[in-house]
Scaffold this motif. Structure first.
Motif, PDB file in Angstrom:
ATOM      1  N   ARG A 138      -9.834  -6.761   3.495  1.00  0.00           N
ATOM      2  CA  ARG A 138     -11.212  -6.496   3.934  1.00  0.00           C
ATOM      3  C   ARG A 138     -11.226  -5.395   4.986  1.00  0.00           C
ATOM      4  O   ARG A 138     -11.989  -4.426   4.890  1.00  0.00           O
ATOM      5  CB  ARG A 138     -11.830  -7.766   4.500  1.00  0.00           C
ATOM      6  CG  ARG A 138     -13.194  -7.585   5.155  1.00  0.00           C
ATOM      7  CD  ARG A 138     -13.467  -8.693   6.157  1.00  0.00           C
ATOM      8  NE  ARG A 138     -12.464  -8.724   7.223  1.00  0.00           N
ATOM      9  CZ  ARG A 138     -12.300  -9.746   8.065  1.00  0.00           C
ATOM     10  NH1 ARG A 138     -13.059 -10.818   7.968  1.00  0.00           N
ATOM     11  NH2 ARG A 138     -11.379  -9.687   9.009  1.00  0.00           N
ATOM     12  N   TRP A 177      -8.884  -3.175   5.626  1.00  0.00           N
ATOM     13  CA  TRP A 177      -8.352  -1.910   5.094  1.00  0.00           C
ATOM     14  C   TRP A 177      -9.428  -1.158   4.326  1.00  0.00           C
ATOM     15  O   TRP A 177      -9.602   0.048   4.508  1.00  0.00           O
ATOM     16  CB  TRP A 177      -7.143  -2.202   4.201  1.00  0.00           C
ATOM     17  CG  TRP A 177      -6.401  -0.970   3.771  1.00  0.00           C
ATOM     18  CD1 TRP A 177      -5.387  -0.340   4.431  1.00  0.00           C
ATOM     19  CD2 TRP A 177      -6.619  -0.210   2.559  1.00  0.00           C
ATOM     20  NE1 TRP A 177      -4.956   0.758   3.724  1.00  0.00           N
ATOM     21  CE2 TRP A 177      -5.691   0.856   2.579  1.00  0.00           C
ATOM     22  CE3 TRP A 177      -7.485  -0.342   1.484  1.00  0.00           C
ATOM     23  CZ2 TRP A 177      -5.621   1.798   1.549  1.00  0.00           C
ATOM     24  CZ3 TRP A 177      -7.434   0.602   0.461  1.00  0.00           C
ATOM     25  CH2 TRP A 177      -6.504   1.661   0.494  1.00  0.00           C
ATOM     26  N   PHE A 178     -10.171  -1.863   3.463  1.00  0.00           N
ATOM     27  CA  PHE A 178     -11.228  -1.193   2.704  1.00  0.00           C
ATOM     28  C   PHE A 178     -12.375  -0.760   3.623  1.00  0.00           C
ATOM     29  O   PHE A 178     -13.018   0.268   3.367  1.00  0.00           O
ATOM     30  CB  PHE A 178     -11.738  -2.093   1.581  1.00  0.00           C
ATOM     31  CG  PHE A 178     -10.923  -2.010   0.324  1.00  0.00           C
ATOM     32  CD1 PHE A 178     -11.091  -0.964  -0.564  1.00  0.00           C
ATOM     33  CD2 PHE A 178      -9.974  -2.979   0.024  1.00  0.00           C
ATOM     34  CE1 PHE A 178     -10.338  -0.871  -1.724  1.00  0.00           C
ATOM     35  CE2 PHE A 178      -9.207  -2.903  -1.135  1.00  0.00           C
ATOM     36  CZ  PHE A 178      -9.385  -1.842  -2.011  1.00  0.00           C
ATOM     37  N   ARG A 179     -12.649  -1.513   4.676  1.00  0.00           N
ATOM     38  CA  ARG A 179     -13.668  -1.078   5.632  1.00  0.00           C
ATOM     39  C   ARG A 179     -13.247   0.232   6.302  1.00  0.00           C
ATOM     40  O   ARG A 179     -14.049   1.156   6.454  1.00  0.00           O
ATOM     41  CB  ARG A 179     -13.882  -2.154   6.700  1.00  0.00           C
ATOM     42  CG  ARG A 179     -14.762  -3.314   6.269  1.00  0.00           C
ATOM     43  CD  ARG A 179     -14.834  -4.360   7.371  1.00  0.00           C
ATOM     44  NE  ARG A 179     -15.831  -5.395   7.093  1.00  0.00           N
ATOM     45  CZ  ARG A 179     -15.993  -6.484   7.826  1.00  0.00           C
ATOM     46  NH1 ARG A 179     -15.222  -6.680   8.909  1.00  0.00           N
ATOM     47  NH2 ARG A 179     -16.908  -7.381   7.512  1.00  0.00           N
ATOM     48  N   SER A 212     -14.449  -3.350  -8.599  1.00  0.00           N
ATOM     49  CA  SER A 212     -13.927  -1.993  -8.731  1.00  0.00           C
ATOM     50  C   SER A 212     -14.876  -1.151  -9.578  1.00  0.00           C
ATOM     51  O   SER A 212     -15.704  -1.668 -10.328  1.00  0.00           O
ATOM     52  CB  SER A 212     -12.533  -2.030  -9.368  1.00  0.00           C
ATOM     53  OG  SER A 212     -11.624  -2.785  -8.576  1.00  0.00           O
ATOM     54  N   ILE A 248     -15.159  -3.187  -0.640  1.00  0.00           N
ATOM     55  CA  ILE A 248     -14.757  -2.411  -1.822  1.00  0.00           C
ATOM     56  C   ILE A 248     -15.928  -1.594  -2.348  1.00  0.00           C
ATOM     57  O   ILE A 248     -15.794  -0.403  -2.658  1.00  0.00           O
ATOM     58  CB  ILE A 248     -14.207  -3.352  -2.916  1.00  0.00           C
ATOM     59  CG1 ILE A 248     -12.896  -4.004  -2.466  1.00  0.00           C
ATOM     60  CG2 ILE A 248     -13.986  -2.586  -4.221  1.00  0.00           C
ATOM     61  CD1 ILE A 248     -12.389  -5.092  -3.391  1.00  0.00           C
ATOM     62  N   VAL A 269      -8.634   5.103  -4.992  1.00  0.00           N
ATOM     63  CA  VAL A 269      -7.776   3.922  -4.825  1.00  0.00           C
ATOM     64  C   VAL A 269      -7.491   3.307  -6.186  1.00  0.00           C
ATOM     65  O   VAL A 269      -8.397   3.169  -7.013  1.00  0.00           O
ATOM     66  CB  VAL A 269      -8.453   2.860  -3.921  1.00  0.00           C
ATOM     67  CG1 VAL A 269      -7.575   1.614  -3.811  1.00  0.00           C
ATOM     68  CG2 VAL A 269      -8.745   3.440  -2.543  1.00  0.00           C
ATOM     69  N   CYS A 309       0.840  -1.189   0.000  1.00  0.00           N
ATOM     70  CA  CYS A 309       0.000   0.000   0.000  1.00  0.00           C
ATOM     71  C   CYS A 309       0.879   1.245   0.000  1.00  0.00           C
ATOM     72  O   CYS A 309       1.769   1.380   0.849  1.00  0.00           O
ATOM     73  CB  CYS A 309      -0.924   0.016   1.214  1.00  0.00           C
ATOM     74  SG  CYS A 309      -1.938   1.508   1.338  1.00  0.00           S
ATOM     75  N   VAL A 344     -12.693   3.221  -6.941  1.00  0.00           N
ATOM     76  CA  VAL A 344     -11.606   2.236  -7.019  1.00  0.00           C
ATOM     77  C   VAL A 344     -11.354   1.916  -8.488  1.00  0.00           C
ATOM     78  O   VAL A 344     -12.280   1.549  -9.216  1.00  0.00           O
ATOM     79  CB  VAL A 344     -11.948   0.948  -6.244  1.00  0.00           C
ATOM     80  CG1 VAL A 344     -10.813  -0.064  -6.367  1.00  0.00           C
ATOM     81  CG2 VAL A 344     -12.226   1.264  -4.775  1.00  0.00           C
ATOM     82  N   CYS A 347     -16.804   1.341   0.271  1.00  0.00           N
ATOM     83  CA  CYS A 347     -15.706   2.096   0.890  1.00  0.00           C
ATOM     84  C   CYS A 347     -15.841   3.600   0.712  1.00  0.00           C
ATOM     85  O   CYS A 347     -15.106   4.369   1.334  1.00  0.00           O
ATOM     86  CB  CYS A 347     -14.346   1.619   0.361  1.00  0.00           C
ATOM     87  SG  CYS A 347     -14.003   2.083  -1.355  1.00  0.00           S
ATOM     88  N   LEU A 386     -11.409   2.448   5.111  1.00  0.00           N
ATOM     89  CA  LEU A 386     -11.324   3.518   4.112  1.00  0.00           C
ATOM     90  C   LEU A 386     -12.543   4.442   4.164  1.00  0.00           C
ATOM     91  O   LEU A 386     -12.459   5.624   3.805  1.00  0.00           O
ATOM     92  CB  LEU A 386     -11.193   2.891   2.723  1.00  0.00           C
ATOM     93  CG  LEU A 386     -10.706   3.773   1.570  1.00  0.00           C
ATOM     94  CD1 LEU A 386      -9.342   4.368   1.881  1.00  0.00           C
ATOM     95  CD2 LEU A 386     -10.658   2.964   0.283  1.00  0.00           C
TER      96      LEU A 386
END
Length: 266
Positions: free
Chosen positions: A39, A41-43, A124, A98, A54, A10, A105, A101, A45
């Motif tokens: 999972r 990390w995107f939550r 995405s 995703i 992203v 990242c 993306v 978020c 976000l």
């Protein structure tokens, strides 16, 4: 937003986060750990004020080979139903994260993009690809149904019901050219230009009204399950909210002054 992740890469620069899987020697397969960390990390976000867009990028000439055969598929054959359901819900939660978020993306797809990798690209908002991209929803190839991680809900909306059915029943690869013609990919770009083109698109989006982008992404997801009447009312409410933002006023003042608006995301 955290960039000190363990199971994927990242980088956050100028409010654009670039993430990618980090096992290029094996075409970037997913593991139990990378699924769970992405999972989460995107939550997170949703609450990040330092990221507007992203890019989910490729690594070493490939996007992702999906779930690791040895680290995931092998252990799954030895799990009981409760453990299996815990895993399938976790992978589905990555797609939910995703989609929900709040940030656009962009998938930048090169080479192999199969299984769960194809699902990430599908989830995405925008997809760029190289001519070498090969996308496949391989689940039937390993004796599973094509209805994995939301594929039967999302893929038909992207490329149409019959095309989605063909890919999900057969597990065959969709070429980059097919993907572009079918609307899966927004456009194809040369391999050596993929990262630059993804970043160019990200910067174009990032320069826009990012609160309004969040609202657009929210409506795109929520209106799947709405009637036309419900969707029109939801959009009326969303647009009224956006009309109270500073960016809306900035755009008006810039238009009057015959200048280009500078959006601040509030």
């Amino acid at each position: 937003m955290r960039s000190d992740v363990t199971h994927f890469i990242c980088d956050i620069t100028d409010r654009i986060a670039t993430v990618r899987l980090d096992r290029p020697e094996r075409k970037n397969p997913l593991t139990f750990e990378s699924y769970a960390e992405m999972r989460d990390w995107f939550r997170d976000l949703v609450y990040a004020d330092d990221v507007d867009v992203v890019i989910f990028g490729s690594n070493g000439g490939n996007f992702s080979s999906g779930g690791d055969v040895h680290d995931i598929i092998g252990p799954l054959t030895r799990m009981n139903m409760k453990e299996l359901l815990r895993f399938t819900r976790m992978t589905g939660d990555l797609v939910k994260a995703i989609v929900n978020c709040g940030k656009p993306v962009i998938a930048a797809v090169d080479g192999i993009c199969v299984g769960a990798g194809a699902i990430i690209a599908m989830a995405s908002d925008l997809r760029l690809a190289t001519p070498e991209a090969k996308t496949a929803f391989l689940f039937t190839r390993v004796g599973l149904a094509g209805c994995d991680m939301g594929a039967c809900a999302i893929l038909p909306r992207v490329i149409g019901q019959t095309r989605a059915a063909e890919l999900l029943y057969t597990g065959r690869s969709m070429s980059a050219d097919e993907g572009e013609r079918w609307g899966f990919f927004n456009r194809l770009v040369a391999g050596d230009a993929l990262e630059d083109e993804a970043m160019k698109l990200a910067r174009q989006i990032q320069a826009g009204p990012n609160f309004a982008h969040m609202m657009t992404k929210t409506m795109l997801a929520q209106e799947w399950s709405m009637s036309i009447e419900q969707a029109i009312e939801a959009e009326a409410q969303a647009q009224a909210i956006c009309m109270q933002t500073g960016d809306f006023e900035r755009a008006y003042k810039a238009f009057v002054a015959k200048e280009r608006p500078v959006f601040e995301g509030d």
